[in-house]
Design a protein around this motif. Structure first.
Motif, PDB file in Angstrom:
ATOM      1  N   TYR A   4      49.859  18.547  18.843  1.00  0.00           N
ATOM      2  CA  TYR A   4      50.012  17.361  17.990  1.00  0.00           C
ATOM      3  C   TYR A   4      49.097  17.313  16.762  1.00  0.00           C
ATOM      4  O   TYR A   4      49.317  16.532  15.855  1.00  0.00           O
ATOM      5  N   TYR A   5      48.037  18.131  16.757  1.00  0.00           N
ATOM      6  CA  TYR A   5      47.120  18.101  15.605  1.00  0.00           C
ATOM      7  C   TYR A   5      46.473  19.478  15.459  1.00  0.00           C
ATOM      8  O   TYR A   5      45.262  19.625  15.519  1.00  0.00           O
ATOM      9  N   PRO A   6      47.321  20.528  15.250  1.00  0.00           N
ATOM     10  CA  PRO A   6      46.799  21.899  15.251  1.00  0.00           C
ATOM     11  C   PRO A   6      45.770  22.177  14.159  1.00  0.00           C
ATOM     12  O   PRO A   6      44.909  23.030  14.324  1.00  0.00           O
ATOM     13  N   GLU A   7      45.825  21.413  13.055  1.00  0.00           N
ATOM     14  CA  GLU A   7      44.886  21.687  11.949  1.00  0.00           C
ATOM     15  C   GLU A   7      43.517  21.025  12.158  1.00  0.00           C
ATOM     16  O   GLU A   7      42.624  21.146  11.328  1.00  0.00           O
ATOM     17  N   ALA A   8      43.340  20.315  13.271  1.00  0.00           N
ATOM     18  CA  ALA A   8      42.058  19.629  13.528  1.00  0.00           C
ATOM     19  C   ALA A   8      40.903  20.630  13.580  1.00  0.00           C
ATOM     20  O   ALA A   8      41.064  21.753  14.056  1.00  0.00           O
ATOM     21  N   ASN A   9      39.750  20.191  13.079  1.00  0.00           N
ATOM     22  CA  ASN A   9      38.528  20.990  13.191  1.00  0.00           C
ATOM     23  C   ASN A   9      37.926  20.716  14.569  1.00  0.00           C
ATOM     24  O   ASN A   9      37.369  19.654  14.816  1.00  0.00           O
ATOM     25  N   ARG A  10      38.054  21.692  15.471  1.00  0.00           N
ATOM     26  CA  ARG A  10      37.654  21.444  16.861  1.00  0.00           C
ATOM     27  C   ARG A  10      36.146  21.414  17.059  1.00  0.00           C
ATOM     28  O   ARG A  10      35.661  21.110  18.136  1.00  0.00           O
ATOM     29  N   ALA A  11      35.416  21.753  16.015  1.00  0.00           N
ATOM     30  CA  ALA A  11      33.952  21.647  16.104  1.00  0.00           C
ATOM     31  C   ALA A  11      33.490  20.249  15.680  1.00  0.00           C
ATOM     32  O   ALA A  11      32.311  19.946  15.726  1.00  0.00           O
ATOM     33  N   ASP A  12      34.429  19.403  15.273  1.00  0.00           N
ATOM     34  CA  ASP A  12      34.066  18.066  14.802  1.00  0.00           C
ATOM     35  C   ASP A  12      34.076  17.087  15.980  1.00  0.00           C
ATOM     36  O   ASP A  12      35.127  16.798  16.552  1.00  0.00           O
ATOM     37  N   ALA A  13      32.908  16.571  16.320  1.00  0.00           N
ATOM     38  CA  ALA A  13      32.779  15.655  17.463  1.00  0.00           C
ATOM     39  C   ALA A  13      33.638  14.402  17.299  1.00  0.00           C
ATOM     40  O   ALA A  13      34.049  13.791  18.287  1.00  0.00           O
ATOM     41  N   SER A  14      33.925  14.025  16.054  1.00  0.00           N
ATOM     42  CA  SER A  14      34.745  12.820  15.823  1.00  0.00           C
ATOM     43  C   SER A  14      36.142  12.959  16.417  1.00  0.00           C
ATOM     44  O   SER A  14      36.770  11.969  16.791  1.00  0.00           O
ATOM     45  N   VAL A  15      36.634  14.192  16.498  1.00  0.00           N
ATOM     46  CA  VAL A  15      37.966  14.432  17.064  1.00  0.00           C
ATOM     47  C   VAL A  15      37.934  14.122  18.563  1.00  0.00           C
ATOM     48  O   VAL A  15      38.851  13.487  19.111  1.00  0.00           O
ATOM     49  N   MET A  16      36.855  14.521  19.242  1.00  0.00           N
ATOM     50  CA  MET A  16      36.707  14.221  20.674  1.00  0.00           C
ATOM     51  C   MET A  16      36.494  12.722  20.884  1.00  0.00           C
ATOM     52  O   MET A  16      37.070  12.118  21.784  1.00  0.00           O
ATOM     53  N   TYR A  17      35.678  12.113  20.017  1.00  0.00           N
ATOM     54  CA  TYR A  17      35.449  10.662  20.100  1.00  0.00           C
ATOM     55  C   TYR A  17      36.789   9.912  20.055  1.00  0.00           C
ATOM     56  O   TYR A  17      37.068   9.033  20.874  1.00  0.00           O
ATOM     57  N   ALA A  18      37.630  10.283  19.081  1.00  0.00           N
ATOM     58  CA  ALA A  18      38.917   9.598  18.882  1.00  0.00           C
ATOM     59  C   ALA A  18      39.845   9.794  20.080  1.00  0.00           C
ATOM     60  O   ALA A  18      40.572   8.881  20.485  1.00  0.00           O
ATOM     61  N   TYR A  19      39.802  10.980  20.648  1.00  0.00           N
ATOM     62  CA  TYR A  19      40.626  11.314  21.816  1.00  0.00           C
ATOM     63  C   TYR A  19      40.253  10.403  22.988  1.00  0.00           C
ATOM     64  O   TYR A  19      41.114   9.870  23.688  1.00  0.00           O
ATOM     65  N   ILE A  20      38.953  10.190  23.164  1.00  0.00           N
ATOM     66  CA  ILE A  20      38.472   9.386  24.294  1.00  0.00           C
ATOM     67  C   ILE A  20      38.794   7.901  24.095  1.00  0.00           C
ATOM     68  O   ILE A  20      39.301   7.232  25.005  1.00  0.00           O
ATOM     69  N   VAL A  21      38.529   7.373  22.901  1.00  0.00           N
ATOM     70  CA  VAL A  21      38.770   5.942  22.673  1.00  0.00           C
ATOM     71  C   VAL A  21      40.272   5.629  22.697  1.00  0.00           C
ATOM     72  O   VAL A  21      40.688   4.552  23.131  1.00  0.00           O
ATOM     73  N   SER A  22      41.103   6.588  22.294  1.00  0.00           N
ATOM     74  CA  SER A  22      42.560   6.391  22.355  1.00  0.00           C
ATOM     75  C   SER A  22      43.024   6.278  23.800  1.00  0.00           C
ATOM     76  O   SER A  22      43.894   5.460  24.123  1.00  0.00           O
TER      77      SER A  22
END
Length: 409
Positions: free
Chosen positions: A315-333
């Motif tokens: 669903y978001y292949p271009e995401a920067n997986r080293a960016d903690a904000s991506v994990m934060y957003a995944y959890i709060v969602s």
């Protein structure tokens, strides 16, 4: 012939019963503006541009996560319609976007709007309108105030708890510290600063030898770092958002200033802060975390991390997986989905807040082991535990125990 009547009678009785049941079912369904049999409309406000634009990936990750939920059938059969606007981290713009979401888009709630000054600007409005301002993306302590603001709830561990933990560490491990503090001159920076001083207690006045603040509109904070170094401080409490955090780490290295460096966890992202500042410049920095760091090899075979990677692949292949904000957003969602599922067919704003205030030992995928989400009618701080981390090589290493410093509203 009479047998036929009996059959018809039974048939019409069954019809009446079916009609009664469907009426009861529809009577049980309760909706406010923004919810229906087919959709749940969620509003969001993010700094996709401006000085805090590094956080824009949070909105993009949430949008991707809700696409995943919709593709899997939605929530109790309803699709999420996620409407996200840019406020450039500018409070007057936030007010404009919040009004647009509530009055013209007619959303059920405003979910995870980002930033302390932006959320402060819309808190009274949303509470007057009785629109949930749910799981705000800021750790200011004031979001945990159900008595005065029953429609606003935080998510992440609050800023004061976090700096109290750093202060306790300093008192224990460096009792004769000479501390320099740099903070963003707004509610976010001041909240962190208050926690830090509270944590140092009576020693705050003697241990802190210089305090300096910067405006979010400044292009660079280099001059502030020069000033702090000149003070002779050997401990640096760095209360900055990502752009400025990266500048501070770089400038410290340029000046050869090597204090014991504490960095607030909202800027702990390797992808958006540490890597741009240079790994070699970030060694031994101490911060804290409550979720798994995607760059940490120890989680490689962890089911939560595998699930996270599969979600991004699709669903978001271009995401920067080293960016903690991506994990934060995944959890709060996941947190929002948890609340909406608990609402069942009562999708009123009141029930959204009621379910949000009744979360017990919930563990969305991605949190560190031992950290759980808990809320109650008097506790609007879903997460309150943290683990200290130290930067080594190209990653954060956890050390010590899971700590908690509960601070009320």
């Amino acid at each position: 012939m009479p047998a036929m009547h009996v059959r018809l009678g039974a048939f019409s009785a069954a019809l009446l019963l079916a009609a009664a049941l469907s009426t009861a079912a529809s009577a049980q369904k309760k909706y406010d503006t923004g919810a229906s049999d087919t959709e749940i409309k969620i509003g969001n406000i993010m700094p996709y541009s401006g000085p805090a634009s590094a956080y824009g990936v949070i909105g993009k990750t949430e949008e991707a996560y809700f696409r995943k939920i919709n593709a899997e059938g939605g929530i109790n059969g309803r699709k999420i319609n996620y409407v996200s606007y840019d406020d450039a981290y500018s409070p007057p713009k936030t007010v404009e976007q919040a009004r647009k979401l509530v009055e013209s888009d007619e959303v059920l709630m405003v979910f995870n709007p980002l930033g302390t000054p932006p959320n402060s600007a819309i808190q009274k409005y949303l509470n007057q309108k009785k629109v949930p301002q749910l799981f705000v993306a800021t750790g200011a302590t004031k979001w945990n105030d159900p008595q005065n603001f029953p429609w606003t709830m935080g998510w992440q561990p609050n800023y004061q708890s976090e700096t109290i933990i750093y202060a306790k560490y300093i008192l224990k491990n460096k009792p004769d510290a000479k501390i320099a503090v740099l903070y963003q001159n707004d509610d976010y920076g001041k909240d962190y600063l208050k926690g830090f001083k509270d944590g140092l207690g009576a020693k705050a006045a003697s241990l802190i030898i210089i305090e300096d603040s910067y405006e979010v509109s400044e292009p660079t904070i280099d001059s502030h770092i020069v000033k702090l170094k000149a003070s002779g401080a050997d401990v640096f409490m760095n209360i900055t958002t990502p752009k400025f955090a990266a500048q501070a780490i770089k400038k410290n290295a340029e000046l050869g200033w090597k204090p014991l460096h504490f960095l607030n966890n909202v800027s702990g992202s390797i992808g958006s802060v540490i890597k741009p500042a240079g790994f070699e410049n970030a060694q031994e920095i101490i911060s804290s975390q409550y979720f798994k760091d995607p760059t940490d090899a120890q989680w490689k075979n962890d089911p939560a991390m595998i699930g996270w990677n599969q979600f991004l692949d699709k669903y978001y292949p271009e995401a920067n997986r080293a960016d903690a904000s991506v994990m934060y957003a995944y959890i709060v969602s996941q947190g929002l989905v948890h609340v909406l599922k608990a609402c069942g067919d009562d999708l009123t704003r009141e029930n959204v807040m009621k379910q949000a205030a009744n979360i017990k030992d919930y563990e969305p995928a991605g949190l560190l082991p031992g950290i759980k989400v808990n809320t109650s009618a008097t506790d609007f701080a879903p997460l309150s535990q943290l683990q200290l981390i130290r930067f080594k090589g190209e990653t954060w290493e956890r050390f010590g125990e899971i700590l908690s410093a509960d601070v009320g509203g």
